[in-house]
Each structure stands twice: as C-alpha cells, then as structure tokens.
Design a protein around this motif. Structure first.
Motif, PDB file in Angstrom:
ATOM      1  N   ALA A  14       6.482   8.759   3.551  1.00 53.55           N
ATOM      2  CA  ALA A  14       6.599   7.751   2.588  1.00 53.55           C
ATOM      3  C   ALA A  14       7.765   8.271   1.445  1.00 53.55           C
ATOM      4  O   ALA A  14       8.606   7.432   0.975  1.00 53.55           O
ATOM      5  N   THR A  15       7.755   9.597   1.278  1.00 53.84           N
ATOM      6  CA  THR A  15       8.462  10.462   0.389  1.00 53.84           C
ATOM      7  C   THR A  15      10.051  10.584   0.728  1.00 53.84           C
ATOM      8  O   THR A  15      10.758   9.944  -0.005  1.00 53.84           O
ATOM      9  N   ILE A  16      10.073  10.679   2.282  1.00 53.74           N
ATOM     10  CA  ILE A  16      11.386  10.768   2.669  1.00 53.74           C
ATOM     11  C   ILE A  16      12.197   9.415   2.570  1.00 53.74           C
ATOM     12  O   ILE A  16      13.317   9.082   2.152  1.00 53.74           O
ATOM     13  N   THR A  17      11.522   8.492   2.844  1.00 55.22           N
ATOM     14  CA  THR A  17      11.769   6.845   2.998  1.00 55.22           C
ATOM     15  C   THR A  17      12.145   6.390   1.651  1.00 55.22           C
ATOM     16  O   THR A  17      13.474   5.762   1.465  1.00 55.22           O
ATOM     17  N   THR A  18      11.350   6.807   0.612  1.00 59.41           N
ATOM     18  CA  THR A  18      11.598   6.343  -0.727  1.00 59.41           C
ATOM     19  C   THR A  18      12.729   7.246  -1.432  1.00 59.41           C
ATOM     20  O   THR A  18      13.863   6.423  -1.883  1.00 59.41           O
ATOM     21  N   ALA A  19      12.908   8.498  -0.885  1.00 54.44           N
ATOM     22  CA  ALA A  19      14.321   9.123  -1.350  1.00 54.44           C
ATOM     23  C   ALA A  19      15.520   8.568  -0.770  1.00 54.44           C
ATOM     24  O   ALA A  19      16.344   8.585  -1.573  1.00 54.44           O
ATOM     25  N   PHE A  20      15.511   8.217   0.634  1.00 54.41           N
ATOM     26  CA  PHE A  20      16.835   7.633   0.916  1.00 54.41           C
ATOM     27  C   PHE A  20      17.006   6.228   0.409  1.00 54.41           C
ATOM     28  O   PHE A  20      18.100   5.916   0.339  1.00 54.41           O
ATOM     29  N   LEU A  21      15.922   5.639   0.078  1.00 59.97           N
ATOM     30  CA  LEU A  21      16.335   4.459  -0.813  1.00 59.97           C
ATOM     31  C   LEU A  21      16.981   4.329  -2.035  1.00 59.97           C
ATOM     32  O   LEU A  21      17.616   3.631  -2.523  1.00 59.97           O
ATOM     33  N   ALA A  78      10.807  -1.668  -6.253  1.00 58.64           N
ATOM     34  CA  ALA A  78      10.823  -1.719  -4.681  1.00 58.64           C
ATOM     35  C   ALA A  78      10.520  -0.351  -4.274  1.00 58.64           C
ATOM     36  O   ALA A  78       9.923  -0.223  -3.080  1.00 58.64           O
ATOM     37  N   PHE A  79      11.120   0.686  -5.164  1.00 59.18           N
ATOM     38  CA  PHE A  79      10.479   2.193  -4.515  1.00 59.18           C
ATOM     39  C   PHE A  79       9.123   2.386  -4.424  1.00 59.18           C
ATOM     40  O   PHE A  79       8.498   2.891  -3.580  1.00 59.18           O
ATOM     41  N   LEU A  80       8.300   1.787  -5.318  1.00 56.79           N
ATOM     42  CA  LEU A  80       6.821   1.758  -5.249  1.00 56.79           C
ATOM     43  C   LEU A  80       6.263   0.979  -4.041  1.00 56.79           C
ATOM     44  O   LEU A  80       5.303   1.563  -3.198  1.00 56.79           O
ATOM     45  N   ILE A  81       6.779  -0.265  -3.546  1.00 55.64           N
ATOM     46  CA  ILE A  81       6.523  -1.081  -2.455  1.00 55.64           C
ATOM     47  C   ILE A  81       6.712  -0.165  -1.348  1.00 55.64           C
ATOM     48  O   ILE A  81       6.077  -0.115  -0.503  1.00 55.64           O
ATOM     49  N   SER A 126       5.230   2.399   3.371  1.00 57.09           N
ATOM     50  CA  SER A 126       5.581   3.520   4.484  1.00 57.09           C
ATOM     51  C   SER A 126       4.190   4.520   4.532  1.00 57.09           C
ATOM     52  O   SER A 126       4.248   4.731   5.653  1.00 57.09           O
ATOM     53  N   PHE A 127       3.722   4.624   3.663  1.00 60.47           N
ATOM     54  CA  PHE A 127       2.489   5.557   3.615  1.00 60.47           C
ATOM     55  C   PHE A 127       1.421   4.581   4.425  1.00 60.47           C
ATOM     56  O   PHE A 127       0.825   5.359   5.374  1.00 60.47           O
TER      57      PHE A 127
END
Length: 355
Positions: free
Chosen positions: A17-24, A34-37, A42-43
């Motif tokens: 989830a952290t890596i996916t959010t970082a790419f976003l 959107a980052f929170l969602i 993802s998590f």
C-alpha cells in the motif's frame, strides 16, 4: 505476531500500500483524499490475498507437518489411514510424503510386533513339544539305570516306551524341518499329472489299521474307475490327504466314519475330507493352521500328534496357489477341502515341471 499468516499479510499489505501510494504521488493533479483511498484499497486487497495464500498453501500445511512429526516422536500412529490425493502444492506433497513414510513405518512396526509375538509363542511351543518326548524317554532310561533293567519284562516294556517317545521326537523334528524348508523355498513342488483318486485310496489304505482301532470306517465316495486326474506334486498331495484323514480319525468318535469325496470342475478338482467328530468352535477355525495350535490342548496331548499336520497341509496347498477350506459344526463334524488344477490321463510319465 509475524509468525502467523495474518502478521505476515499485515506487514506485506502495508509495504504494498505504501509503495502504491508513493507511485501515485508521481501523477500530477491527484486529489489528497485519493491517496488515502488508494492506500486503504491496496492494503485491504493485498492483506486478503496474501493472508489466504499463506494460510491455505503454506502455514496450514506446515502446521500439519509439525503435528505429524509430533505424533511420530510420541509413536502415535492413529492418524494414519490410506490416502492418494494428488496435489500441485509442494508443501502438501512434502506433507503427503511424510504421511506415506509414517504409514509404511507403522505397517513395519505392526508386522515386527506380530513376528515378535509369534516368535515368543513359537519358541515356547517348540520347547514344550520337545520336552515331552525327551523327558519321557529320559524317565524310562533313568528308571532302567536305577535297577529296573534287571527285570526282563520291565526292561522290554520301558525300552519300547522310550523308543516310542524318541519316534515322536523324530516325527516332530521332521515336520519342523519340512515347514522350515517350505517357508525358505528349499522344497520345490514337482508337478506332474497323476490319478488323484488312486492317491486318496493309497492314503486311506495306509491309515486303515489306525481307523480300525477306533472302529472308524474310511469311505471314498464316487465312481472314478476311469481315474480322476490332477496336476500337482503327487508326493506332497499324498502327504496332505494322509494328514487330513489322520486328523479326522483322531477327532472322530469311536464307531464313526471318515468320508473322502471329489468334485470335478472344468479346470479344477476339489477334494473333501469329512468326519462326524467333535467339530471345531468358530473362534478357533482361523487359527487351526498355525503351528502347534490346539483347540483343546489337554485332549490333544492324549490323542498325540506333532501339532504341525494342518500347518504342513496349509503350506503345501498354498504352494499350489490354492487355499484350504474348512466347514465345521460342533458335535456334528468338520469338512476340510482343497482344490488342485485338473490333470489329464497319462499312459506313461510325460514330464515334470519344477518351480
């Protein structure tokens, strides 16, 4: 916490989830919510998939392995039963290999326990059977040495009894040697075509005097003047018939009868030896072919015999790839039967096959 599927799933879910959010963050114009969602989705999805994967494909099978190993250490094999499930899961395959190995070892252990029990029982029986004639002969000889040898009548009587005891000992050793050689394969069956009816007649004639002592008649049923042929080891089948008739005479009441009959099929011929004796209790039938097994030990001692006759019968018939059958009713009698391959009439000796 992390030694379970849930703990590992939480850790990996957070990482994914952290890596996916970082790419976003690299995508311009994405709103903050959107980052929170994305992080939550993802998590959650990563956690569920990883937890299910680890639980059903890894941790559950590893737990089963430890359970089996714990039971193996404690020699508890109650979990074992036959299974042949096929799977592509490598952990499950390993589990099944352990399971199969444990199953094989349990069978070996059970067999060793049976052999150990049989060995103890066999040694006790052999010791007891050997002591009887040896002590009897020893007693007669010692009595003679103590002075009875001077009395001619007593001397002759005791020497005859000692000789009879030694004859019994010789018979016992011969029967033991026969069974031992059969089990080790030293005795080979010599197959040939022979007249089974004549062989049974010869056996009956040989035991006629023994039957007359108890006023027992030996009857051979059926009209087989043209012959009834079998393909087997004639000498061994003669021994089988002798043992069965002798056994029937032994347990038939005075004035009774022993009947020998045949049933000829297309490819096989069946021999029946029937008596109207005391019969065999149902609980003993499965064990009467064991060495030295006696239904009534006290009465069997009086009746004589080595206690190996039926064991020899069983070995000989099984060497011909057949089984000995028994039907018995208490106080009505018993019928023993065995099958042989049907033979053909021969004018002269054809051939012998040894295997």
């Amino acid at each position: 916490m992390f030694a379970s599927s849930k703990g590992v799933a939480v850790l990996l879910g957070i990482c994914i989830a952290t890596i996916t959010t970082a790419f976003l963050y690299l995508v311009p114009g994405v709103p903050q919510y959107a980052f929170l969602i994305v992080f939550i989705l993802s998590f959650a999805s990563s956690y569920l998939l990883i937890n299910i994967l680890l639980e059903f494909f890894f941790f559950r099978e590893i737990s089963n392995m430890y359970d089996i190993l714990d039971k193996l250490r404690s020699e508890d094999f109650s979990f074992i039963n036959e299974t042949s499930n096929k799977t592509k899961n490598p952990f499950k395959k390993i589990n099944q290999e352990i399971y199969s190995y444990a199953s094989i070892k349990q069978k070996e252990i059970n067999e060793l326990k049976k052999l150990e029990a049989f060995r103890r029982e066999f040694l006790a029986d052999v010791s007891h059977e050997l002591k009887t004639p040896i002590f009897a002969a020893q007693g007669f000889v010692l009595t003679l040495l103590d002075g009875a040898i001077k009395d001619k009548n007593v001397r002759t009587k005791f020497l005859k009894k000692a000789a009879k005891s030694l004859e019994g000992l010789d018979m016992l050793l011969d029967d033991l040697l026969t069974i031992s050689q059969m089990e080790t394969g030293e005795i080979k069956m010599k197959f040939s075509h022979f007249n089974l009816f004549e062989t049974a007649q010869d056996a009956a004639d040989q035991l006629e005097s023994k039957a007359e002592k108890k006023n027992i008649s030996i009857l051979i049923e059926g009209d087989y003047n043209q012959g009834l042929y079998a393909y087997a080891d004639q000498q061994r089948i003669f021994q089988v018939i002798i043992n069965l008739i002798s056994n029937a005479i032994k347990y038939t009441k005075e004035g009774g009868k022993v009947e020998i009959s045949f049933e000829a099929g297309k490819n096989e011929v069946t021999t029946y030896v029937k008596d109207d004796g005391i019969g065999i209790p149902p609980e003993h039938i499965k064990r009467i072919f064991e060495r030295f097994y006696r239904v009534d030990k006290s009465r069997s001692k009086v009746k004589g015999g080595t206690g190996l006759g039926l064991a020899i019968v069983k070995h000989i018939i099984e060497a011909h790839n057949f089984k000995v059958g028994v039907i018995s009713t208490i106080n009505e009698g018993s019928t023993f039967s065995f099958k042989l391959k049907k033979g053909q009439e021969v004018q002269k000796e054809l051939y012998e096959e040894e295997y």
